[in-house]
Design a protein around this motif. Structure first.
Motif, mmCIF file in Angstrom:
data_model
loop_
_atom_site.group_PDB
_atom_site.id
_atom_site.type_symbol
_atom_site.label_atom_id
_atom_site.label_comp_id
_atom_site.label_asym_id
_atom_site.label_seq_id
_atom_site.Cartn_x
_atom_site.Cartn_y
_atom_site.Cartn_z
ATOM 1 N N THR A 31 -60.154 8.603 -15.050
ATOM 2 C CA THR A 31 -59.763 7.545 -15.981
ATOM 3 C C THR A 31 -60.129 7.952 -17.400
ATOM 4 O O THR A 31 -60.981 8.820 -17.629
ATOM 5 C CB THR A 31 -60.457 6.222 -15.637
ATOM 6 O OG1 THR A 31 -61.869 6.367 -15.863
ATOM 7 C CG2 THR A 31 -60.209 5.833 -14.190
ATOM 8 N N ALA A 32 -59.480 7.297 -18.352
ATOM 9 C CA ALA A 32 -59.791 7.564 -19.758
ATOM 10 C C ALA A 32 -61.247 7.221 -20.053
ATOM 11 O O ALA A 32 -61.903 7.883 -20.870
ATOM 12 C CB ALA A 32 -58.849 6.771 -20.654
ATOM 13 N N ALA A 33 -61.765 6.183 -19.385
ATOM 14 C CA ALA A 33 -63.158 5.798 -19.607
ATOM 15 C C ALA A 33 -64.107 6.891 -19.119
ATOM 16 O O ALA A 33 -65.126 7.193 -19.766
ATOM 17 C CB ALA A 33 -63.450 4.482 -18.887
ATOM 18 N N GLU A 34 -63.810 7.505 -17.973
ATOM 19 C CA GLU A 34 -64.660 8.580 -17.445
ATOM 20 C C GLU A 34 -64.641 9.791 -18.376
ATOM 21 O O GLU A 34 -65.687 10.397 -18.644
ATOM 22 C CB GLU A 34 -64.180 8.984 -16.050
ATOM 23 C CG GLU A 34 -64.449 7.943 -14.975
ATOM 24 C CD GLU A 34 -63.830 8.316 -13.650
ATOM 25 O OE1 GLU A 34 -64.410 7.951 -12.607
ATOM 26 O OE2 GLU A 34 -62.772 8.982 -13.645
ATOM 27 N N ARG A 89 -57.851 8.933 -24.267
ATOM 28 C CA ARG A 89 -56.480 8.724 -23.797
ATOM 29 C C ARG A 89 -55.502 9.572 -24.617
ATOM 30 O O ARG A 89 -54.557 10.153 -24.069
ATOM 31 C CB ARG A 89 -56.112 7.237 -23.896
ATOM 32 C CG ARG A 89 -54.760 6.898 -23.262
ATOM 33 C CD ARG A 89 -54.502 5.403 -23.245
ATOM 34 N NE ARG A 89 -55.429 4.721 -22.324
ATOM 35 C CZ ARG A 89 -56.440 3.964 -22.708
ATOM 36 N NH1 ARG A 89 -56.692 3.789 -24.009
ATOM 37 N NH2 ARG A 89 -57.230 3.367 -21.834
ATOM 38 N N SER A 139 -64.500 7.850 -27.958
ATOM 39 C CA SER A 139 -64.009 6.532 -27.571
ATOM 40 C C SER A 139 -62.955 6.674 -26.473
ATOM 41 O O SER A 139 -62.343 7.735 -26.296
ATOM 42 C CB SER A 139 -63.404 5.825 -28.776
ATOM 43 O OG SER A 139 -62.206 6.471 -29.183
ATOM 44 N N GLU A 140 -62.735 5.562 -25.749
ATOM 45 C CA GLU A 140 -61.732 5.577 -24.681
ATOM 46 C C GLU A 140 -60.338 5.826 -25.268
ATOM 47 O O GLU A 140 -59.515 6.516 -24.658
ATOM 48 C CB GLU A 140 -61.775 4.255 -23.928
ATOM 49 C CG GLU A 140 -60.912 4.234 -22.684
ATOM 50 C CD GLU A 140 -61.139 2.981 -21.853
ATOM 51 O OE1 GLU A 140 -60.212 2.600 -21.106
ATOM 52 O OE2 GLU A 140 -62.231 2.374 -21.965
ATOM 53 N N ARG A 141 -60.104 5.305 -26.443
ATOM 54 C CA ARG A 141 -58.803 5.512 -27.093
ATOM 55 C C ARG A 141 -58.591 6.991 -27.413
ATOM 56 O O ARG A 141 -57.496 7.529 -27.202
ATOM 57 C CB ARG A 141 -58.738 4.674 -28.359
ATOM 58 C CG ARG A 141 -57.409 4.760 -29.089
ATOM 59 C CD ARG A 141 -57.424 3.855 -30.313
ATOM 60 N NE ARG A 141 -56.189 3.942 -31.052
ATOM 61 C CZ ARG A 141 -55.946 3.286 -32.184
ATOM 62 N NH1 ARG A 141 -56.876 2.478 -32.689
ATOM 63 N NH2 ARG A 141 -54.791 3.415 -32.820
ATOM 64 N N ALA A 149 -63.936 9.727 -21.570
ATOM 65 C CA ALA A 149 -64.616 9.350 -22.815
ATOM 66 C C ALA A 149 -66.123 9.507 -22.680
ATOM 67 O O ALA A 149 -66.804 9.997 -23.597
ATOM 68 C CB ALA A 149 -64.255 7.909 -23.177
ATOM 69 N N ALA A 150 -66.680 9.098 -21.526
ATOM 70 C CA ALA A 150 -68.119 9.240 -21.302
ATOM 71 C C ALA A 150 -68.519 10.703 -21.237
ATOM 72 O O ALA A 150 -69.585 11.097 -21.727
ATOM 73 C CB ALA A 150 -68.505 8.517 -20.009
#
Length: 339
Positions: A23-26, A39, A34-36, A28-29
């Protein structure tokens, strides 16, 4: 968009099992963005031709088609960046083999990564001009490296400073680099030893295979050998005081193995310097003359006094006599003339 971050994103995707989604969140971490931003990076990879696809909805995410892989497996983003900053594919001064390898790496990069990698390559320069005598290392390095890789016993000529070259039979085990200086790590009749490559004056194969110690590990062996060398470098501590403006010279002479106390009212600073022996520290400081005064141990003061006396005897009467050392030679002649 940073090319090294895209490389990191691609490598992160490759660490996932085939079919697993990120995922974009994974991402990003993982990248610390940032998640944006994560992505956008994933979308950039997909649009560049990298076989990355997304699946929306619950349980969705991003993945490489069919578990695809690139030639970058095993390299981290900082390693990729360091390679191109060190010496780019178009650097005229780079080793030809290095240039070839980096060109292949550039071709392996997806299109949006190439520009960043080539920009990193242009951010550095390699100058082959020899300012330190390191050029001599190159003469024997290729032969030593070949012997290490092929496991060949060697007969090397090795010249320590101020001594005649001496031949040694060695079992070459690896090449280590410390502060830009190359060392041959080899087994000898006296055990594991290091030989500075720039002091190797001759290399000849004996025709016998090299005997490699069972379970030998080069990084482990180097740490042990380097530790011994560093222990010898700080075996003795000398105390003294330095005149104003000398600290920079002392730092260069002792490479961090020196500590200062509070400066006195007269501007002189007390110091402690580490070296192989008091005599070695004294010899290193002799060129500073009266700008440094040694206080302890007595052996260091005695050694420095002896050096001063020798220099005074050799050069003390040169200006008056017009010929360097004439006064010293005259005294020596008088001392040996029959009474």
């Amino acid at each position: 968009m940073r090319a090294d971050r895209l490389v990191a994103a691609l490598l992160f995707l490759q660490t996932r099992p085939a079919g697993a989604r990120v995922t974009a969140a994974e991402l990003a971490a993982e990248l610390g963005v940032s998640e944006r931003t994560a992505r956008r990076d994933l979308e950039a990879l997909a649009s560049s031709g990298v076989p990355v696809y997304s699946q929306p909805g619950q349980g969705g995410g991003w993945a490489l088609v069919g578990g695809a892989r690139t030639d970058l497996t095993g390299l981290t983003a900082p390693e990729i960046r360091a390679l191109f900053l060190l010496t780019g594919p178009d650097s005229a001064a780079a080793n030809p083999r290095v240039r070839t390898a980096l060109r292949k790496l550039v071709r392996a990069l997806p299109a949006p990564l190439r520009e960043g990698a080539e920009a990193a390559a242009r951010a550095g320069v390699a100058d082959g001009t020899d300012w330190t005598g390191a050029e001599a290392e190159e003469e024997q390095l290729a032969s030593l490296q070949r012997a290490v890789v092929e496991g060949r016993e060697l007969r090397i000529g090795y010249a320590r400073p101020g001594r005649e070259p001496r031949e040694r039979t060695v079992q070459p085990l690896g090449i280590a680099v410390k502060s830009g200086v190359r060392y041959l790590v080899a087994d000898t009749e006296d055990g594991l030893r290091t030989f500075r490559v720039g002091r190797v004056v001759s290399v000849a194969e004996t025709g016998a295979p090299a005997a490699r110690p069972e379970g030998f590990d080069l990084p482990t062996a180097w740490r042990a050998l380097a530790g011994r060398m560093e222990d010898r470098m700080v075996a003795a501590t000398v105390r003294g005081r330095a005149a104003p403006g000398v600290e920079g010279v002392l730092e260069g002479l002792f490479d961090g193995r020196i500590r200062y106390g509070a400066r006195a009212r007269d501007g002189w600073a007390p110091f402690e310097a580490d070296g192989p022996s008091p005599e070695a520290v004294a010899a290193r400081l002799a060129g500073l003359g009266a700008r440094v005064e040694l206080l302890d141990p007595p052996g260091a003061r005695t050694a420095l006094a002896r050096i001063g006396a020798e220099l005074a005897a050799l050069y003390g009467g040169s200006e008056a006599a017009g010929t360097p050392g004439v006064s010293a030679r005259a005294r020596a002649s008088d001392a040996t003339r029959p009474g």
